[in-house]
Design an enzyme around this catalytic site. Structure first.
Site, short mmCIF file in Angstrom:
data_model
loop_
_atom_site.label_atom_id
_atom_site.label_comp_id
_atom_site.label_asym_id
_atom_site.label_seq_id
_atom_site.Cartn_x
_atom_site.Cartn_y
_atom_site.Cartn_z
N PRO A 197 0.82 -1.22 0.00
CA PRO A 197 0.00 0.00 0.00
C PRO A 197 0.86 1.27 0.00
O PRO A 197 0.51 2.25 -0.65
CB PRO A 197 -0.81 -0.13 1.29
CG PRO A 197 -0.88 -1.60 1.55
CD PRO A 197 0.40 -2.18 1.02
N GLY A 198 1.99 1.24 0.70
CA GLY A 198 2.81 2.45 0.82
C GLY A 198 3.93 2.57 -0.19
O GLY A 198 4.60 3.60 -0.25
N GLY B 81 -17.87 6.32 -32.34
CA GLY B 81 -18.88 7.22 -31.81
C GLY B 81 -19.35 6.74 -30.45
O GLY B 81 -18.56 6.16 -29.68
N GLY B 82 -20.62 6.95 -30.14
CA GLY B 82 -21.16 6.60 -28.82
C GLY B 82 -21.02 5.14 -28.48
O GLY B 82 -20.84 4.75 -27.32
N ALA C 254 18.49 -2.05 -0.79
CA ALA C 254 18.29 -3.14 -1.75
C ALA C 254 18.90 -4.44 -1.25
O ALA C 254 18.35 -5.52 -1.46
CB ALA C 254 18.90 -2.75 -3.09
N GLN D 146 12.33 -9.42 -19.21
CA GLN D 146 11.28 -10.32 -19.69
C GLN D 146 9.88 -9.82 -19.28
O GLN D 146 8.94 -9.86 -20.06
CB GLN D 146 11.52 -11.74 -19.16
CG GLN D 146 10.41 -12.69 -19.51
CD GLN D 146 10.87 -14.13 -19.63
OE1 GLN D 146 11.92 -14.41 -20.18
NE2 GLN D 146 10.08 -15.05 -19.13
N GLU D 147 9.77 -9.34 -18.05
CA GLU D 147 8.46 -8.88 -17.57
C GLU D 147 7.96 -7.70 -18.39
O GLU D 147 6.77 -7.58 -18.68
CB GLU D 147 8.56 -8.49 -16.10
CG GLU D 147 8.85 -9.69 -15.23
CD GLU D 147 9.19 -9.33 -13.79
OE1 GLU D 147 9.84 -10.15 -13.14
OE2 GLU D 147 8.81 -8.23 -13.34
N ARG D 148 8.87 -6.83 -18.76
CA ARG D 148 8.46 -5.64 -19.53
C ARG D 148 8.15 -5.99 -20.97
O ARG D 148 7.28 -5.38 -21.58
CB ARG D 148 9.53 -4.58 -19.39
CG ARG D 148 9.47 -4.07 -17.97
CD ARG D 148 10.51 -3.15 -17.53
NE ARG D 148 10.22 -2.83 -16.14
CZ ARG D 148 11.11 -2.39 -15.27
NH1 ARG D 148 12.35 -2.18 -15.65
NH2 ARG D 148 10.75 -2.12 -14.03
#
Ligand SMILES: Cc1cc2nc3c(=O)[nH]c(=O)nc-3n(C[C@H](O)[C@H](O)[C@H](O)COP(=O)(O)OP(=O)(O)OC[C@H]3O[C@@H](n4cnc5c(N)ncnc54)[C@H](O)[C@@H]3O)c2cc1C
Length: 378
Positions: A123-124, A340-341, A173, A242-244
């Site tokens: 969350p942070g 369009g819509g 790290a 690989q993830e990217r």
């Protein structure tokens, strides 16, 4: 492409058309795919495609993975978290796991018995991964894990979560380790499946660890449970290209699908006595969108080839990620406009593609972080 890959594409295409495309509305409503899908995919050999056969995998390469994600995106599915399972979690285990860990988890991931997730974000903290607060404290032969994760793909269905935790909070790290957590361990708790703007069929969830105890043998790659303690950040960094690339593959496939869908629609609908497609604006918009998709694909293909040779570096993959996702969002927005819509109606695939694509500029490392990485090489 090779003959083998072409044959595999047919299998993937067929599976996506039969097992993914028809269930989109129901899955969106239940906020997750059917758990059974993993078993079906395991049966036909779509799981752990690029993991060695000795661990139950398909023995293929990243090219097989690329074909599957392309076909998944083209089928209009964005619920099945197979790229996280196959392309990320299985590769953490295969690259860093010791033999016992690989034997224990990879065959179950290949059969669909076990769904994989990776839990970095909290969350942070998201971009600032060094700052994770989840703690893993060693007590004898166990780690005691406490913390909270959020936005976790496959979170509701995962049976195995690779958790990013601090084993030494005094360090940045170098204090980070990757610990494998089986979700039937006491102290593991799933929170909500989160309500999102798009990707409605994906079970993005909160996860909590309350005095969760795992044997030190669950430290990813740790012989005697300790060898790789503190190496989690390096392990994460090595897997990032690989993830990217996975995200870039989906972005380019989405552009292709959007252009095809929009050409079809604008040729069917008329205004002022002619097909929408025949207005010069429509033709030029689509000509530009098709060009953006083609040009993006050229760089993506180059990156895939580099990755297959083991030569794709972190900045190269960051370029592919930010460029293709930025283009995809632009292309999808322009295509939606031509509906369009109806383009704003959830029942139209283009609307879903548009909302699904937005997050690609955010997850897997935000596009701002991609530019930060690239700029360091300049
Ligand atoms: C649908 C979905 C699925 C996800 N799946 C997973 C998953 O499976 N596992 C997992 O661990 N995470 C997952 N994530 C989390 C995702 O990777 C993070 O949301 C992302 O990395 C950004 O982190 P954050 O949300 O904390 O944003 P923040 O880091 O708070 O960023 C907020 C803003 O500040 C900018 N910013 C931050 N630092 C810098 C900087 N140094 N320079 C310039 N700008 C900066 C960011 O670019 C962004 O615009 C998922 C997210 C979503 C939405």
């Amino acid at each position: 492409m090779t003959e083998d890959l072409r044959a595999f594409r047919e299998l993937a295409q067929d599976f996506c058309a039969k097992e993914l495309a028809p269930h989109q509305d129901r899955w969106a409503e239940q906020k997750q795919i059917d758990r059974q899908l993993w078993h079906k995919a395991g049966e036909v050999g779509l799981l752990c495609l690029s993991i060695p056969e000795q661990y139950g995998g398909g023995g293929g390469t990243f090219a097989h993975e690329a074909v599957l994600y392309e076909e998944q995106a083209r089928s209009g599915d964005s619920g099945w978290g197979v790229s996280v399972h196959n392309g990320i979690v299985a590769h953490y285990l295969n690259s860093y796991g010791n033999d016992e860990q690989k034997q224990r988890w990879l065959p179950k991931m290949a059969s669909g018995e076990l769904v994989g997730a990776v839990a970095m974000t909290e969350p942070g903290t998201g971009s600032d991964l060094q700052n994770v607060q989840t703690r893993a404290v060693r007590e004898g032969d166990e780690y005691v894990i406490n913390g909270a994760k959020t936005f976790i793909t496959n979170g509701a269905q995962a049976g195995l979560v690779v958790v990013v935790a601090k084993t030494d909070p005094a360090k940045g790290a170098e204090g980070i380790s990757l610990i494998c957590v089986e979700t039937d361990t006491p102290g593991f708790r799933r929170g909500r499946v989160l309500d999102k703007v798009g990707l409605h069929a994906q079970d993005t969830s909160e996860l909590f660890f309350d005095d969760l105890r795992v044997p030190v043998a669950n430290l990813l790659g740790g012989p005697e449970g300790r060898g790789t303690e503190g190496l989690g950040f390096v392990q994460l960094m090595q897997q990032l290209p690989q993830e990217r690339l996975l995200i870039a593959i989906t972005a380019v496939a989405a552009m292709d699908a959007a252009v095809a869908e929009t050409v079809r629609y604008t040729k069917e609908r008329s205004a002022f006595g002619r097909e929408i497609f025949k207005f010069q604006n429509t033709k030029f918009e689509l000509a530009e969108c098709a060009t953006e998709a083609e040009v993006s694909r050229a760089y993506l293909d180059q990156c895939i080839e580099r990755h297959l040779r083991g030569e794709l570096d972190v900045p190269g993959a960051a370029m592919a990620k930010w460029w293709t996702t930025e283009r995809a969002n632009r292309v999808l927005d322009r295509c939606l406009q031509l509906f369009g819509g109806y383009g704003y109606m959830a029942e139209y695939p283009i609307a879903r593609m548009w909302t699904d694509a937005r997050v690609s500029k955010i997850f897997g490392g935000t596009n701002e972080i991609m530019k930060e990485i690239i700029s360091r090489t300049l």
